[in-house]
Design a protein around this motif. Sequence first.
Motif, short mmCIF file in Angstrom:
data_model
loop_
_atom_site.label_atom_id
_atom_site.label_comp_id
_atom_site.label_asym_id
_atom_site.label_seq_id
_atom_site.Cartn_x
_atom_site.Cartn_y
_atom_site.Cartn_z
N ARG A 85 -8.74 9.75 -6.00
CA ARG A 85 -8.61 9.61 -7.46
C ARG A 85 -9.90 9.03 -8.05
NH1 ARG A 85 -2.87 7.10 -9.14
NH2 ARG A 85 -3.38 8.13 -11.13
N MET B 270 0.62 4.31 6.60
CA MET B 270 0.83 4.62 5.19
C MET B 270 -0.20 3.92 4.31
SD MET B 270 3.01 6.95 5.48
CE MET B 270 3.08 7.32 3.72
N GLU C 116 -5.62 8.39 -0.90
CA GLU C 116 -5.25 8.81 -2.27
C GLU C 116 -6.10 8.09 -3.31
OE1 GLU C 116 -1.07 9.20 -3.61
OE2 GLU C 116 -1.62 7.92 -5.28
N ARG C 117 -6.21 6.77 -3.17
CA ARG C 117 -6.97 6.00 -4.17
C ARG C 117 -8.43 6.44 -4.20
NH1 ARG C 117 -3.58 1.55 -2.76
NH2 ARG C 117 -5.05 0.89 -1.16
N TYR D 219 -2.44 5.73 1.50
CA TYR D 219 -2.63 5.28 0.11
C TYR D 219 -4.13 5.08 -0.19
CZ TYR D 219 2.26 3.86 1.01
OH TYR D 219 3.57 3.81 1.40
N LYS E 50 -3.95 16.23 -9.53
CA LYS E 50 -2.78 15.74 -8.78
C LYS E 50 -3.18 15.55 -7.33
CE LYS E 50 1.52 14.59 -8.83
NZ LYS E 50 1.21 13.71 -7.69
N ILE E 51 -2.47 14.63 -6.66
CA ILE E 51 -2.63 14.49 -5.21
C ILE E 51 -1.37 15.05 -4.54
CG2 ILE E 51 -2.90 12.86 -3.29
CD1 ILE E 51 -5.29 12.61 -5.02
#
Lengths: 149, 149
Positions: free
Chosen positions: B76, B65, B72-73, B69, B83-84
């Motif tokens: 962004r 996980m 995702e970061r 993350y 949106k993710i």
Amino acid sequence: MKDSVIKHPNCPLCFPEQEDSITQLASLRIIFANEPHYPCFVRVVWNAHIRELSDLSPMERSLLMDVVYIVERCMRSILAPYKINHASFGNKLAHLHWHIIPRWEEDAHWPNPVWGLQQREGLGHSAEKKAALGAAIQSAVLSRVSADS
Amino acid sequence: MKDSVIKHPNCPLCFPEQEDSITQLASLRIIFANEPHYPCFVRVVWNAHIRELSDLSPMERSLLMDVVYIVERCMRSILAPYKINHASFGNKLAHLHWHIIPRWEEDAHWPNPVWGLQQREGLGHSAEKKAALGAAIQSAVLSRVSADS
């Protein structure tokens, strides 16, 4: 939900009208989604109006994901589904929430995600199984939280 | 991939033939999925043939996980999507993997999940952005792993 939680005026997850609640914590809540065909579809909703996982602190994210794992474990233990599906989109509602869905090879959309094309009528429901799942989740989540305090 | 990793003889995620690799660790790998319309769609694949998140140890799940993350970061930071989206299904291939998808309001399926009905032609691609995303993920994942050792 605490009054200090960040809310967005037009967000239905900030101002829920009717939810089939399983457990409420200060920072998140666990509900039955009651989507057609999937009576044991569970949603974990972060209470504050947060957009993405990476907007949470590591401790908040850890709590959220521990609850997601608890829901998965309870589904496996109570329902013994063929597979568990997890998803967090937020395209229509950019307020952090997880979908956790027990899946069977005979269900309405299998093998598609439940957002894909429906394949068949689907399975019957058991109110007893749903109630047992809710009780198991509530008990396991409260144990997780009391272990923290 | 270590030889000691559990493999299933008929699983294409156990015996990958062609993957667009971003980073390989002993227990997981990060690849570009190269799905139509979504050049920066990333997949995090657990190397062993594990069925569900709850089959991992807490430490394994934490690594998996944390990598999700990080992806995702990096998305962004490099792509600034609207949106993710995150999903882990495994209905067709019950071998644990995560889909992480940057989404825009003008993309092919918006506001549906990418497994829903296509809405329009979609967006153009930037090879430079994809390369920058891959480099950022690799760097951040290697930092996470070296912090552990």
